[in-house]
Design an enzyme around this catalytic site. Structure first.
Site, PDB file in Angstrom:
ATOM      1  CG  ASN A  10      -3.875   0.058 -12.667  1.00 32.60           C
ATOM      2  OD1 ASN A  10      -3.702  -0.171 -11.480  1.00 32.60           O
ATOM      3  ND2 ASN A  10      -3.200  -0.546 -13.634  1.00 32.60           N
ATOM      4  CG  HIS A  53       1.569  -0.691 -16.013  1.00 29.71           C
ATOM      5  ND1 HIS A  53       1.256  -1.984 -15.644  1.00 29.71           N
ATOM      6  CD2 HIS A  53       2.587  -0.784 -16.896  1.00 29.71           C
ATOM      7  CE1 HIS A  53       2.053  -2.829 -16.302  1.00 29.71           C
ATOM      8  NE2 HIS A  53       2.875  -2.121 -17.065  1.00 29.71           N
ATOM      9  CG  MET A 112      -1.445  -7.633  -7.145  1.00 28.70           C
ATOM     10  SD  MET A 112      -0.892  -6.318  -8.250  1.00 28.70           S
ATOM     11  CE  MET A 112       0.746  -6.746  -8.554  1.00 28.70           C
ATOM     12  N   GLY A 165       0.780  -1.239   0.000  1.00 29.45           N
ATOM     13  CA  GLY A 165       0.000   0.000   0.000  1.00 29.45           C
ATOM     14  C   GLY A 165       0.805   1.278   0.000  1.00 29.45           C
ATOM     15  CB  SER A 166       4.307   2.191  -0.893  1.00 32.15           C
ATOM     16  OG  SER A 166       4.424   1.940  -2.280  1.00 32.15           O
ATOM     17  CG  ASN A 167       1.617   3.693  -5.661  1.00 34.05           C
ATOM     18  OD1 ASN A 167       1.983   4.761  -6.111  1.00 34.05           O
ATOM     19  ND2 ASN A 167       2.178   2.550  -6.015  1.00 34.05           N
TER      20      ASN A 167
HETATM   21  C1  GRF Z   1       3.479  -0.586  -7.679  1.00 33.86           C
HETATM   22  O1  GRF Z   1       4.754  -0.782  -8.239  1.00 33.86           O
HETATM   23  C2  GRF Z   1       2.477  -0.415  -8.790  1.00 33.86           C
HETATM   24  O2  GRF Z   1       3.014   0.184  -9.940  1.00 33.86           O
HETATM   25  C3  GRF Z   1       2.097  -1.833  -9.117  1.00 33.86           C
HETATM   26  O3  GRF Z   1       2.106  -2.520  -7.876  1.00 33.86           O
HETATM   27  C4  GRF Z   1       2.952  -1.827  -6.978  1.00 33.86           C
HETATM   28  C5  GRF Z   1       2.094  -1.434  -5.812  1.00 33.86           C
HETATM   29  O4  GRF Z   1       2.868  -1.143  -4.768  1.00 33.86           O
HETATM   30  N1  GRF Z   1       0.798  -1.873  -9.702  1.00 33.86           N
HETATM   31  P1  GRF Z   1       2.190  -0.604  -3.417  1.00 33.86           P
HETATM   32  O5  GRF Z   1       1.308  -1.716  -2.889  1.00 33.86           O
HETATM   33  O6  GRF Z   1       1.398   0.615  -3.751  1.00 33.86           O
HETATM   34  O7  GRF Z   1       3.382  -0.328  -2.550  1.00 33.86           O
END
Ligand code: GRF
Length: 208
Positions: free
Chosen positions: A113, A115, A95, A17-19
């Site tokens: 999304n 990518h 995913m 969940g870093s994003n």
């Molecule tokens: C990120 O690299 C994103 O581009 C891909 O999955 C990863 C998600 O990372 N779809 P996080 O869970 O947000 O850290």
């Protein structure tokens, strides 16, 4: 004085969940005019769930094994999105490919999304490793609208980064992840300031 209601956001995540964290931190810094109403995950042990609880954000688990079909799983997600009155669905390391036409139609133009490559190069999984193995000198991040296709919806934002000096795909992932964290909140903020109009494959930002 017109008070624009904040864009209500649902984040879907399967992993650490870093994003999600980067967007929430941008919101807390006042750099992103949105409110994350709910974090939905298909993994009950996803790190994103703990992050959300730490922020006091509602969490919902929608696990594949609880549903007979993928469509029924997506229907549950749609019901949750409807109940939280969400304006924008942010897939952040989610995913599972959304399968339900009902969900995609109901939220068309409102599901995005991220990518970790410059689409259409290196679609699908392990995009960072694909770029490294290919010997690409530049890769980057793509944020796109989600439709029935896989990683092929209209592109909202792209940013490139030099990877020619990376010595492993892990380096590439790290370098692109930094870019992801800066980019996603910008696009969510744009949604709060206007909308994207899609003409064919091209998405154009139109401020309110
Ligand atoms: C990120 O690299 C994103 O581009 C891909 O999955 C990863 C998600 O990372 N779809 P996080 O869970 O947000 O850290």
């Amino acid at each position: 004085m017109v008070i624009m209601p904040k864009v209500s956001v649902a984040v879907l995540a399967s992993g650490r969940g870093s994003n999600f964290q980067a967007i929430q931190d941008a919101i807390a810094r006042g750099e992103c005019d949105a409110q994350i109403k709910v974090l939905i995950s298909n993994k009950s042990d996803a790190g994103a769930i703990d992050l959300a609880k730490g922020y006091g954000i509602a969490t919902e688990i929608v696990e594949r094994k609880s549903f007979k079909t993928r469509e029924m799983m997506d229907e549950r997600i749609k019901a949750l999105l409807d109940s939280y009155k969400v304006d924008l669905v942010v897939l952040a390391g989610y995913m599972v490919v959304l399968k339900s036409k009902k969900l995609i139609d109901a939220y068309r133009g409102k599901i995005i999304n991220i990518h970790p490559s410059l689409l259409p190069s290196f679609p699908g999984v392990d995009a960072q490793r694909q770029a490294f193995d290919y010997g690409a000198k530049v890769s980057g991040v793509t944020i796109h609208l989600v439709d029935e296709s896989l990683d092929a919806g209209p592109i909202l934002y792209q940013e490139a980064v030099y990877i020619g000096d990376c010595t492993s795909d892990g380096d590439v992932s790290e370098r692109i992840l930094e870019l992801e964290h800066q980019s996603y909140a910008k696009v969510v903020h744009s949604f709060s300031k206007g909308r994207y109009v899609v003409e064919g494959r091209r998405a154009r930002f139109v401020p309110y």
